[in-house]
Design a protein around this motif. Structure first.
Motif, PDB file in Angstrom:
ATOM      1  N   LYS B 244       0.838  -1.206   0.000  1.00 37.69           N
ATOM      2  CA  LYS B 244       0.000   0.000   0.000  1.00 37.69           C
ATOM      3  C   LYS B 244       0.870   1.252   0.000  1.00 37.69           C
ATOM      4  CE  LYS B 244      -3.830  -2.391   0.371  1.00 37.69           C
ATOM      5  NZ  LYS B 244      -3.110  -3.648   0.063  1.00 37.69           N
ATOM      6  N   ALA B 245       1.917   1.244   0.823  1.00 32.41           N
ATOM      7  CA  ALA B 245       2.756   2.439   0.965  1.00 32.41           C
ATOM      8  C   ALA B 245       3.530   2.725  -0.317  1.00 32.41           C
ATOM      9  CB  ALA B 245       3.713   2.260   2.144  1.00 32.41           C
ATOM     10  N   VAL B 246       4.072   1.684  -0.930  1.00 29.17           N
ATOM     11  CA  VAL B 246       4.888   1.936  -2.122  1.00 29.17           C
ATOM     12  C   VAL B 246       3.995   2.325  -3.302  1.00 29.17           C
ATOM     13  CG1 VAL B 246       5.090  -0.417  -3.074  1.00 29.17           C
ATOM     14  CG2 VAL B 246       6.984   1.160  -3.303  1.00 29.17           C
ATOM     15  N   GLN B 248       1.329   4.059  -2.964  1.00 33.52           N
ATOM     16  CA  GLN B 248       0.969   5.448  -2.704  1.00 33.52           C
ATOM     17  C   GLN B 248       2.065   6.390  -3.181  1.00 33.52           C
ATOM     18  OE1 GLN B 248      -2.251   6.026  -1.416  1.00 33.52           O
ATOM     19  NE2 GLN B 248      -1.706   7.929  -2.422  1.00 33.52           N
ATOM     20  N   VAL B 249       3.322   6.011  -2.901  1.00 30.99           N
ATOM     21  CA  VAL B 249       4.448   6.836  -3.355  1.00 30.99           C
ATOM     22  C   VAL B 249       4.423   6.967  -4.879  1.00 30.99           C
ATOM     23  CG1 VAL B 249       6.958   6.853  -3.652  1.00 30.99           C
ATOM     24  CG2 VAL B 249       5.985   6.325  -1.412  1.00 30.99           C
ATOM     25  N   ALA B 250       4.232   5.828  -5.555  1.00 30.48           N
ATOM     26  CA  ALA B 250       4.263   5.847  -7.019  1.00 30.48           C
ATOM     27  C   ALA B 250       3.071   6.614  -7.585  1.00 30.48           C
ATOM     28  CB  ALA B 250       4.266   4.411  -7.541  1.00 30.48           C
ATOM     29  N   GLU B 251       1.929   6.423  -6.971  1.00 27.45           N
ATOM     30  CA  GLU B 251       0.726   7.122  -7.433  1.00 27.45           C
ATOM     31  C   GLU B 251       0.879   8.636  -7.258  1.00 27.45           C
ATOM     32  OE1 GLU B 251      -2.959   5.372  -6.057  1.00 27.45           O
ATOM     33  OE2 GLU B 251      -3.919   7.336  -5.973  1.00 27.45           O
ATOM     34  N   ASN B 252       1.405   9.034  -6.104  1.00 25.42           N
ATOM     35  CA  ASN B 252       1.635  10.464  -5.879  1.00 25.42           C
ATOM     36  C   ASN B 252       2.609  11.027  -6.912  1.00 25.42           C
ATOM     37  OD1 ASN B 252      -0.001  10.231  -3.671  1.00 25.42           O
ATOM     38  ND2 ASN B 252       1.651  10.286  -2.156  1.00 25.42           N
ATOM     39  N   MET B 253       3.621  10.227  -7.219  1.00 24.22           N
ATOM     40  CA  MET B 253       4.632  10.673  -8.186  1.00 24.22           C
ATOM     41  C   MET B 253       3.996  10.928  -9.553  1.00 24.22           C
ATOM     42  SD  MET B 253       8.006   8.568  -9.439  1.00 24.22           S
ATOM     43  CE  MET B 253       7.197   7.558 -10.684  1.00 24.22           C
ATOM     44  N   ILE B 254       3.197   9.983 -10.017  1.00 25.33           N
ATOM     45  CA  ILE B 254       2.581  10.122 -11.345  1.00 25.33           C
ATOM     46  C   ILE B 254       1.520  11.228 -11.320  1.00 25.33           C
ATOM     47  CG2 ILE B 254       1.139   8.948 -13.069  1.00 25.33           C
ATOM     48  CD1 ILE B 254       4.035   8.035 -13.152  1.00 25.33           C
ATOM     49  N   ARG B 255       0.774  11.322 -10.226  1.00 24.64           N
ATOM     50  CA  ARG B 255      -0.242  12.371 -10.128  1.00 24.64           C
ATOM     51  C   ARG B 255       0.427  13.749 -10.160  1.00 24.64           C
ATOM     52  NH1 ARG B 255      -3.934  10.172  -6.457  1.00 24.64           N
ATOM     53  NH2 ARG B 255      -2.303  10.557  -4.934  1.00 24.64           N
ATOM     54  N   ASN B 256       1.514  13.881  -9.388  1.00 19.98           N
ATOM     55  CA  ASN B 256       2.276  15.126  -9.373  1.00 19.98           C
ATOM     56  C   ASN B 256       2.829  15.460 -10.761  1.00 19.98           C
ATOM     57  OD1 ASN B 256       4.049  17.250  -7.951  1.00 19.98           O
ATOM     58  ND2 ASN B 256       5.573  15.945  -8.939  1.00 19.98           N
ATOM     59  N   LEU B 257       3.290  14.434 -11.459  1.00 17.49           N
ATOM     60  CA  LEU B 257       3.860  14.625 -12.802  1.00 17.49           C
ATOM     61  C   LEU B 257       2.812  15.168 -13.767  1.00 17.49           C
ATOM     62  CD1 LEU B 257       6.200  14.114 -14.851  1.00 17.49           C
ATOM     63  CD2 LEU B 257       5.114  11.908 -15.299  1.00 17.49           C
ATOM     64  N   PRO B 270      -8.302   4.016  -8.582  1.00 22.28           N
ATOM     65  CA  PRO B 270      -8.978   2.827  -8.048  1.00 22.28           C
ATOM     66  C   PRO B 270      -8.049   1.607  -8.076  1.00 22.28           C
ATOM     67  CG  PRO B 270      -9.794   3.387 -10.249  1.00 22.28           C
ATOM     68  CD  PRO B 270      -8.864   4.486  -9.841  1.00 22.28           C
ATOM     69  N   HIS B 271      -8.325   0.651  -7.175  1.00 20.07           N
ATOM     70  CA  HIS B 271      -7.598  -0.618  -7.155  1.00 20.07           C
ATOM     71  C   HIS B 271      -8.538  -1.702  -7.668  1.00 20.07           C
ATOM     72  CE1 HIS B 271      -4.323   0.459  -4.012  1.00 20.07           C
ATOM     73  NE2 HIS B 271      -4.672   1.518  -4.711  1.00 20.07           N
ATOM     74  N   MET B 272      -8.062  -2.558  -8.539  1.00 19.63           N
ATOM     75  CA  MET B 272      -8.915  -3.592  -9.093  1.00 19.63           C
ATOM     76  C   MET B 272      -8.151  -4.913  -9.121  1.00 19.63           C
ATOM     77  SD  MET B 272     -10.708  -3.645 -12.848  1.00 19.63           S
ATOM     78  CE  MET B 272     -11.628  -2.151 -12.487  1.00 19.63           C
ATOM     79  N   PRO B 273      -8.748  -5.950  -8.548  1.00 19.65           N
ATOM     80  CA  PRO B 273      -8.055  -7.242  -8.617  1.00 19.65           C
ATOM     81  C   PRO B 273      -7.927  -7.714 -10.064  1.00 19.65           C
ATOM     82  CG  PRO B 273      -9.854  -7.307  -7.015  1.00 19.65           C
ATOM     83  CD  PRO B 273      -9.999  -6.032  -7.782  1.00 19.65           C
ATOM     84  N   PHE B 274      -6.856  -8.406 -10.328  1.00 18.67           N
ATOM     85  CA  PHE B 274      -6.596  -8.988 -11.651  1.00 18.67           C
ATOM     86  C   PHE B 274      -7.813  -9.750 -12.149  1.00 18.67           C
ATOM     87  CE2 PHE B 274      -5.264 -12.867 -13.908  1.00 18.67           C
ATOM     88  CZ  PHE B 274      -4.553 -12.341 -14.967  1.00 18.67           C
ATOM     89  N   TYR B 475       1.598  -5.373  -8.246  1.00 13.09           N
ATOM     90  CA  TYR B 475       0.673  -4.295  -8.641  1.00 13.09           C
ATOM     91  C   TYR B 475       1.166  -3.688  -9.941  1.00 13.09           C
ATOM     92  CZ  TYR B 475       4.372  -2.961  -5.428  1.00 13.09           C
ATOM     93  OH  TYR B 475       5.569  -2.909  -4.782  1.00 13.09           O
ATOM     94  N   ASP B 476       0.221  -3.433 -10.818  1.00 12.91           N
ATOM     95  CA  ASP B 476       0.545  -2.754 -12.078  1.00 12.91           C
ATOM     96  C   ASP B 476      -0.224  -1.447 -12.126  1.00 12.91           C
ATOM     97  OD1 ASP B 476       2.132  -4.812 -12.935  1.00 12.91           O
ATOM     98  OD2 ASP B 476       0.824  -5.443 -14.583  1.00 12.91           O
ATOM     99  N   MET B 477       0.449  -0.396 -12.563  1.00 16.70           N
ATOM    100  CA  MET B 477      -0.262   0.867 -12.771  1.00 16.70           C
ATOM    101  C   MET B 477      -0.647   0.965 -14.245  1.00 16.70           C
ATOM    102  SD  MET B 477       0.813   4.840 -12.293  1.00 16.70           S
ATOM    103  CE  MET B 477       1.246   4.804 -10.553  1.00 16.70           C
TER     104      MET B 477
END
Lengths: 603, 603
Positions: B244-246, B248-257, B270-274, B475-477
């Motif tokens: 969850k934490a990692v 969040q870091v990646a999501e914040n990074m892309i959102r900020n970008l 959103p999070h979606m199971p495979f 997890y895949d973005m």
């Protein structure tokens, strides 16, 4: 998982509940209480477990060095008696409440304590453990800081970070290339770049105006202590800037870096012509922290009967120079002078003459020297005057080819600076400029002192008429006797490029074959452009005081270009070689074996 | 040399003297006056030369397209009639006073005008000219901006930029490696890294805690439109963070970008199971901008007599799914439906059944379809209810193996979204999570869905007992149907790593040989760690709307892995091969020739 880094806890956290994660740096048992020094990347904090924590106490009792733990506890002030002023966290400790063992650890193959000397082979084999030691980890953290500061600076100055290829063609630096066989183009090879030189020039032709890249470069050379097969370059190129402007950008960048990272103000960098650097310091990268200078005395020696001096003095390619060590009489023993004689031998000097100035008013007996008897008193007087000698000074002499004298006395100058701690300041930057365009190799051919795309400071016709006299518009940045980087204004006009290739004996066919795409590019509107490159590894060495380049690289190679940790290079499968259409050449030993086998079969 | 960039001049500079440098984008002659459109990296400004400037006018008359000029002049407002509201500098022009021709230019081999289509081979051969065209140059400028923003973000978050080796050992991604013969280790080879995976895990073992690198990676694969032999990865690894934490870091990074570079607010992902992604969208990288969804109807079809449906419906590895296109009756012609039938054939579908819902109240005659006759009215009603059909809707069906149905309807869904412009928003990010740990290959062996260092969401014993059921903490973005990046929590304990290797059939010897250093590292106190990697090239493609990966790389390779500009790969000298102890393997054609020659000699 954590609320704070171990190493960042302090008095401001007293009475707070915290969770820290990290490694057991040390575990002690004292008065029925367990002390754990918990380490993470920010430092160490002391954690105390009392027996009243039950199972947590038992777990704390069980852990060993390098176990990975998560600990919850409360920060409290240490007893006055146990305050440790040498630690960032020395005012406080964490009273442990819960412990979770995240991972166990076997005993490491060497102690991670910073005070222990460990053989480099073991360190490189277990590099992931070696990197836990602060003396290595701190250097890599500084390296990350440096690249971050440099990038931010260049971004702010409008430079664009553009990636150039790693799989490319042989580049013109002239060192040995690393080759990569192509699977899709039978019998052909990529080369790994020795620098992005041609690509960055092409980016200027494209109009990007200001380019930078922190770029991996590759050279398959026999490795010395300060070389690696892959190294990193801060690569810069600009359009519509002359040499002064691009030097100013680079100087500001390095000044800003040292200010931000080391809080050092480098001031303005002096500019010194190459010829002056060689004449005064015997080096094109003089260490200006050392106040010693070479002093020409050839004109005084030309007529003396002592051939060791008069020979080089009269030879146009010779030099006779003095190097005065103020107060050297007392500072240097006979033994040391003998050692220096051996030292200059490394650079080809056949001896190291000297004069000890005991009493400069007594030219007959006041000078102590094995050579003074060969010099008339008038010459003795002239030398003392030329070097402004005072009583107690020691004067060394070099007399040989200019090359040998410069290298020997230049190196001796640095060695004296170090041995006698003569440094007058901590940081001494400068620009060396006005380099010769070409130098003559042993067979009388001209070769580029920088590279063939460096712009000469003259016209194509003047260049052709007198290549030996031509200067280039090139510049090297030197800091404390280390060349940090260098560059040049580039040739942007085809006729000048043609003239340089002609001096270098590069025919039209060879030029087309090697640099055809650059020559084409110059025809379609190439702007005036200039740039430079800095060696990042060397810069970090200088900023961290590292003695080996391997200490500033996370996963370095050994001097035989191997990685002891991953065991690279490795054996590959024949299937892979087949796909690449290559095979291993037989070694001489194998051939010999096969020959014998064939002979035996024939008998 | 310049006082301003051409493209940055505006009304605020009126009546100022300026000096601009750049290229002649266009030269016109109008009413005895010369108009030059001067271009630099920031844009274009119009310069006017009147005949009263004498020699400067003559020079301006002489210049041609792509000449490089330095021009001094005065900024003035344009006549109202000549104001160009489509240009940044359209309010003003520069009245030229002095012109200096810095370099001439031959006529380029193709027009640099952005409106002209040019063959890609010519563009890549003259890439330095192609890069002058704004549609390519702008993408590289955005790329530089993106890496700058990403780096700054990660620096601020305490991530350390650490370089990992390019010359290394084969890595575990399993694609074909680029090999580099070692000169100093006879018969051995370096491999270029397919990713820094193992190195970044080792950096976590070392305690660096937060690592990033914008890293070059290499795969010698047959190239598709969106692949290159060398590509760039934003590589991230962290310690003591859970999934969850990692994320969040990646999501914040892309959102900020996206916020900083495109002023887009992506919101929470959103999070979606495979399993849900596959079931609803037939894809593990669903494009959520498209409102269409797959809908299982297998249970309704199991008992119908129509074998095409009942077969897959009863097969545990089969799937029957519907894809409703609201209002599709009017939107799609018979011809289009035929084209879609061919389209799904690419993915192995043997046909594309459909029902047009003309009047849902009339189950006998209100449904137009080649298949409806095979379905009892009760099934028809159930289908309409299941997909919530309205009159005018068109329902496609897929019935085959689950794999074929998902791939065919998943692709059809995206194609419909594009063809009918069904997008409900511009940007639709999500995380896909809860991937299976393994998949079965055609021979019934388990292979890793991610890589063998991915941590399962179960115990080693559970993993061994039922590998097919195990999920991984991966997890895949996904953004707009493109996988931007992905990662996982890694295995940090040796027994779990052992268990995974056993499922994969990797024996102890093979594990030691390939990953021995990692297995060792796990024993000496490896922290829990997790990370991910983003494909930078693909991210830039998405942000610039580029259709080819070659448009976002300065010097790309062709689909046969060649550089048309430098002509890499190239032929090398036998001397170089000898030094590397390799030689070219003879091709079949050469062998054939030699055989014939030998036969002829024998006759």
């Amino acid at each position: 998982m954590r609320s704070h880094y171990c190493g960042l806890l302090g008095s401001e956290h007293i009475d707070q509940d915290v969770t820290v994660c990290g490694w057991v740096d040390r575990r002690r048992d004292h008065g029925g209480v367990i002390f754990l020094d918990m380490r993470d990347r920010e430092g160490i904090v002391q954690v105390v477990f009392d027996p009243d924590t039950g199972d947590h106490f038992k777990a704390a009792d069980r852990v060993r060095g390098e176990y990975v733990l998560k600990i919850r506890g409360r920060v409290r002030a240490r007893d006055a008696a146990t305050v440790n002023p040498n630690m960032k966290t020395g005012q406080i400790e964490v009273l442990g409440k819960e412990i979770e063992i995240l991972n166990a650890a076997e005993t490491p193959p060497f102690q991670l304590d910073s005070h222990v000397e460990v053989g480099e082979d073991v360190r490189l084999h277990y590099r992931y453990l070696d990197l836990r030691r602060p003396q290595i980890a701190d250097k890599l953290r500084l390296r990350a800081k440096v690249t971050s500061v440099l990038r931010r600076y260049l971004d702010e100055q409008g430079f664009l970070d553009i990636e150039t290829p790693i799989l490319t063609r042989a580049t013109p630096e002239g060192a040995r290339d690393y080759l990569v066989p192509s699977r899709t183009h039978d019998g052909k090879f990529f080369a790994l770049p020795q620098s992005p030189q041609l690509f960055k020039q092409l980016l200027m032709v494209s109009g990007f105006d200001r380019y930078y890249q922190i770029a991996k470069c590759f050279r398959d050379e026999d490795l010395r202590a300060d070389r690696q097969p892959e190294f990193t370059q801060i690569d810069i190129e600009t359009s519509f800037m002359d040499d002064k402007a691009v030097m100013q950008v680079a100087e500001n960048m390095i000044r800003n870096l040292l200010k931000e990272v080391r809080d050092v103000d480098l001031g303005d960098f002096p500019h010194m012509p190459f010829s002056e650097a060689m004449s005064r310091y015997g080096s094109d990268k003089p260490d200006l922290r050392i106040p010693l200078e070479l002093c020409d005395v050839g004109d005084l020696m030309a007529e003396v009967e002592f051939k060791v001096f008069s020979g080089p003095a009269k030879d146009p390619k010779g030099r006779v120079a003095a190097l005065k060590v103020p107060g050297g009489n007392d500072k240097l023993s006979r033994k040391q002078i003998d050692d220096y004689t051996k030292f200059v031998g490394i650079y080809g000097a056949k001896g190291l003459a000297y004069i000890k100035v005991n009493d400069k008013s007594d030219l007959e007996n006041g000078l102590q020297s094995p050579i003074v008897k060969f010099l008339p008193e008038s010459v003795r007087a002239a030398i003392l005057e030329r070097v402004a000698a005072e009583n107690g000074d020691l004067i060394f002499f070099g007399a040989d080819s200019t090359k040998v004298v410069n290298e020997a006395l230049g190196a001796l100058r640095c060695k004296l600076g170090e041995d006698l701690d003569l440094y007058t300041c901590e940081w001494a930057p400068l620009w060396v400029v006005d380099f010769p365009m070409f130098e003559e190799d042993s067979e009388g051919n001209w070769t580029s002192l920088h590279h063939p795309f460096t712009r000469p400071a003259c016209t194509p016709a003047e260049l052709a008429a007198n290549p030996g006299e031509a200067l280039s518009i090139a510049y090297d940045m030197v800091l404390n006797g280390t060349e940090l980087g260098g560059g040049s204004v580039r040739i942007h006009q085809p006729d000048m490029q043609q003239a340089v290739f002609e001096v270098l004996g590069i025919g039209d066919d060879e030029a087309r074959e090697k640099f055809g795409f650059l020559l084409d590019a110059l025809k379609y509107g190439a702007p005036p452009h200039a740039g430079l490159a800095f060696g990042l590894d060397r810069l970090i060495m200088l900023m961290t005081g590292a003695s080996s380049i391997r200490d500033v690289i996370a996963f370095p190679k050994t001097q035989t270009a191997a990685c002891l940790m991953t065991d690279a290079p490795g054996v590959v499968e024949t299937r892979q070689l087949n796909e690449l259409n290559i095979r291993l050449r037989k070694t001489e030993a194998q051939k010999e074996l096969e020959k014998k086998a064939a002979q035996n079969a024939g008998e």
